[in-house]
Design a protein around this motif. Structure first.
Motif, PDB file in Angstrom:
ATOM      1  N   THR A 196       0.826  -1.220   0.000  1.00 50.36           N
ATOM      2  CA  THR A 196       0.000   0.000   0.000  1.00 50.36           C
ATOM      3  C   THR A 196       0.855   1.264   0.000  1.00 50.36           C
ATOM      4  O   THR A 196       0.315   2.365  -0.108  1.00 50.36           O
ATOM      5  N   HIS A 197       2.166   1.116   0.114  1.00 52.06           N
ATOM      6  CA  HIS A 197       3.069   2.272   0.162  1.00 52.06           C
ATOM      7  C   HIS A 197       3.854   2.367  -1.136  1.00 52.06           C
ATOM      8  O   HIS A 197       4.572   1.444  -1.516  1.00 52.06           O
ATOM      9  N   ASP A 198       3.723   3.511  -1.827  1.00 48.67           N
ATOM     10  CA  ASP A 198       4.365   3.688  -3.120  1.00 48.67           C
ATOM     11  C   ASP A 198       5.887   3.689  -3.037  1.00 48.67           C
ATOM     12  O   ASP A 198       6.557   3.423  -4.041  1.00 48.67           O
ATOM     13  N   ASP A 199       6.435   4.029  -1.870  1.00 47.70           N
ATOM     14  CA  ASP A 199       7.891   4.117  -1.756  1.00 47.70           C
ATOM     15  C   ASP A 199       8.522   2.790  -1.351  1.00 47.70           C
ATOM     16  O   ASP A 199       9.717   2.732  -1.046  1.00 47.70           O
ATOM     17  N   ILE A 200       7.736   1.707  -1.318  1.00 45.13           N
ATOM     18  CA  ILE A 200       8.255   0.374  -1.008  1.00 45.13           C
ATOM     19  C   ILE A 200       7.780  -0.609  -2.070  1.00 45.13           C
ATOM     20  O   ILE A 200       6.606  -0.619  -2.437  1.00 45.13           O
ATOM     21  N   ASP A 201       8.695  -1.435  -2.559  1.00 46.32           N
ATOM     22  CA  ASP A 201       8.369  -2.462  -3.547  1.00 46.32           C
ATOM     23  C   ASP A 201       8.821  -3.814  -3.001  1.00 46.32           C
ATOM     24  O   ASP A 201      10.019  -4.067  -2.862  1.00 46.32           O
ATOM     25  N   VAL A 202       7.861  -4.673  -2.658  1.00 46.34           N
ATOM     26  CA  VAL A 202       8.189  -6.021  -2.183  1.00 46.34           C
ATOM     27  C   VAL A 202       8.548  -6.859  -3.403  1.00 46.34           C
ATOM     28  O   VAL A 202       7.691  -7.197  -4.221  1.00 46.34           O
ATOM     29  N   VAL A 203       9.833  -7.190  -3.532  1.00 45.78           N
ATOM     30  CA  VAL A 203      10.303  -7.858  -4.754  1.00 45.78           C
ATOM     31  C   VAL A 203      10.322  -9.381  -4.630  1.00 45.78           C
ATOM     32  O   VAL A 203      10.485 -10.078  -5.638  1.00 45.78           O
ATOM     33  N   GLY A 204      10.166  -9.913  -3.405  1.00 47.10           N
ATOM     34  CA  GLY A 204      10.177 -11.353  -3.262  1.00 47.10           C
ATOM     35  C   GLY A 204      10.032 -11.817  -1.836  1.00 47.10           C
ATOM     36  O   GLY A 204      10.021 -11.001  -0.902  1.00 47.10           O
ATOM     37  N   GLU A 205       9.914 -13.135  -1.674  1.00 51.61           N
ATOM     38  CA  GLU A 205       9.743 -13.743  -0.358  1.00 51.61           C
ATOM     39  C   GLU A 205      10.622 -14.989  -0.260  1.00 51.61           C
ATOM     40  O   GLU A 205      11.011 -15.568  -1.275  1.00 51.61           O
ATOM     41  N   ALA A 206      10.918 -15.385   0.974  1.00 58.66           N
ATOM     42  CA  ALA A 206      11.668 -16.616   1.220  1.00 58.66           C
ATOM     43  C   ALA A 206      11.191 -17.218   2.529  1.00 58.66           C
ATOM     44  O   ALA A 206      10.803 -16.488   3.456  1.00 58.66           O
ATOM     45  N   GLY A 207      11.221 -18.558   2.611  1.00 56.06           N
ATOM     46  CA  GLY A 207      10.714 -19.247   3.790  1.00 56.06           C
ATOM     47  C   GLY A 207      11.780 -19.695   4.765  1.00 56.06           C
ATOM     48  O   GLY A 207      11.467 -20.212   5.839  1.00 56.06           O
ATOM     49  N   ASN A 208      13.053 -19.524   4.420  1.00 53.06           N
ATOM     50  CA  ASN A 208      14.146 -19.852   5.336  1.00 53.06           C
ATOM     51  C   ASN A 208      15.393 -19.097   4.908  1.00 53.06           C
ATOM     52  O   ASN A 208      15.429 -18.469   3.843  1.00 53.06           O
ATOM     53  N   GLY A 209      16.440 -19.157   5.735  1.00 51.83           N
ATOM     54  CA  GLY A 209      17.633 -18.380   5.464  1.00 51.83           C
ATOM     55  C   GLY A 209      18.366 -18.781   4.202  1.00 51.83           C
ATOM     56  O   GLY A 209      18.885 -17.924   3.470  1.00 51.83           O
ATOM     57  N   GLU A 210      18.410 -20.075   3.902  1.00 51.08           N
ATOM     58  CA  GLU A 210      19.103 -20.540   2.699  1.00 51.08           C
ATOM     59  C   GLU A 210      18.407 -20.017   1.453  1.00 51.08           C
ATOM     60  O   GLU A 210      19.048 -19.561   0.495  1.00 51.08           O
ATOM     61  N   GLU A 211      17.084 -20.093   1.470  1.00 48.24           N
ATOM     62  CA  GLU A 211      16.314 -19.573   0.338  1.00 48.24           C
ATOM     63  C   GLU A 211      16.488 -18.060   0.226  1.00 48.24           C
ATOM     64  O   GLU A 211      16.537 -17.513  -0.883  1.00 48.24           O
ATOM     65  N   ALA A 212      16.594 -17.393   1.363  1.00 47.45           N
ATOM     66  CA  ALA A 212      16.770 -15.938   1.362  1.00 47.45           C
ATOM     67  C   ALA A 212      18.055 -15.539   0.643  1.00 47.45           C
ATOM     68  O   ALA A 212      18.086 -14.548  -0.104  1.00 47.45           O
ATOM     69  N   LEU A 213      19.129 -16.291   0.857  1.00 53.41           N
ATOM     70  CA  LEU A 213      20.408 -15.982   0.203  1.00 53.41           C
ATOM     71  C   LEU A 213      20.287 -16.113  -1.314  1.00 53.41           C
ATOM     72  O   LEU A 213      20.806 -15.281  -2.072  1.00 53.41           O
TER      73      LEU A 213
END
Length: 214
Positions: A25-42
């Motif tokens: 809902t905030h124009d100055d933030i763009d959620v570019v992706g998600e991850a379910g654990n630290g390895e996936e986050a990397l």
């Protein structure tokens, strides 16, 4: 202004979905992706190159502390904010030592979370007030020589700014409290960092405490 690119990392899919909806809902933030654990986050961070990662701490495969440490090594420009349910000392200091620039609890208000993301993207440290108090208390236990008096004393306005900074307030929150422009607060912070001989906001707060300014 280019939106801040954010990667959400949490093992609870429902929480990630809710958080993505809120931030969208905030124009100055763009959620570019998600991850379910630290390895996936990397892996996702390498692909997506986010500006800020909102990182849960207790996750399977690779926890948030380990992921933060590796992320800061592999992608030093990415800022990590720990977003967790727990604020016990072990979690707090492990996350900060790993390189997190912020530490917030999941009961944080949406406005505070958005401000934290924007502040982290600007390179500012953002701590939950209870966490900021833990940091100051921990450093107060460390033996160190009494610091020398300041060569150039802080102005009364700079004293007001450093007191709020020590409470974990962002520049925008300090500006609102003191009825100042955010740019003016940023200038005050820069000046007091120089006067205190501090490299960052946390060190400035600790030195101000040692000098009896808080």
């Amino acid at each position: 202004m280019t939106p801040v690119r954010v990667l959400l990392v949490d093992d609870q899919a429902l929480f990630r979905e809710a958080l993505a909806t809120l931030l969208a809902t905030h124009d100055d933030i763009d959620v570019v992706g998600e991850a379910g654990n630290g390895e996936e986050a990397l892996k996702r961070a390498s692909e997506l190159r986010p500006d800020v990662v909102l990182m849960d701490l207790r996750m399977p495969v690779l926890d948030g502390v380990g992921a933060t440490r590796r992320l800061r090594q592999e992608h030093p420009s990415v800022q990590v904010i720990a977003l967790t349910t727990f604020d016990d000392d072990e979690d707090v200091f492990a996350a900060l030592r790993a390189g997190a620039v912020g530490y917030l609890l999941k009961d944080v208000s949406s406005a505070r979370l958005v401000e934290a993301v924007l502040a982290a993207a600007r390179g500012e440290s953002v701590l939950q007030p209870s966490v900021a108090a833990k940091v100051v208390a921990r450093f107060a236990q460390l033996p160190e020589p009494r610091p020398q008096p300041l060569v150039v004393p802080l102005s009364e306005r700079e004293r007001e700014v450093v007191r709020l900074l020590a409470d974990g307030r962002s520049n925008r929150e300090i500006a609102a409290s003191l009825f100042l422009a955010e740019g003016t607060v940023k200038n005050h912070v820069t000046n007091l960092l120089g006067k205190l001989g501090a490299r960052d906001r946390t060190q400035a707060a600790l030195r101000a405490r040692d000098l009896g300014l808080l």
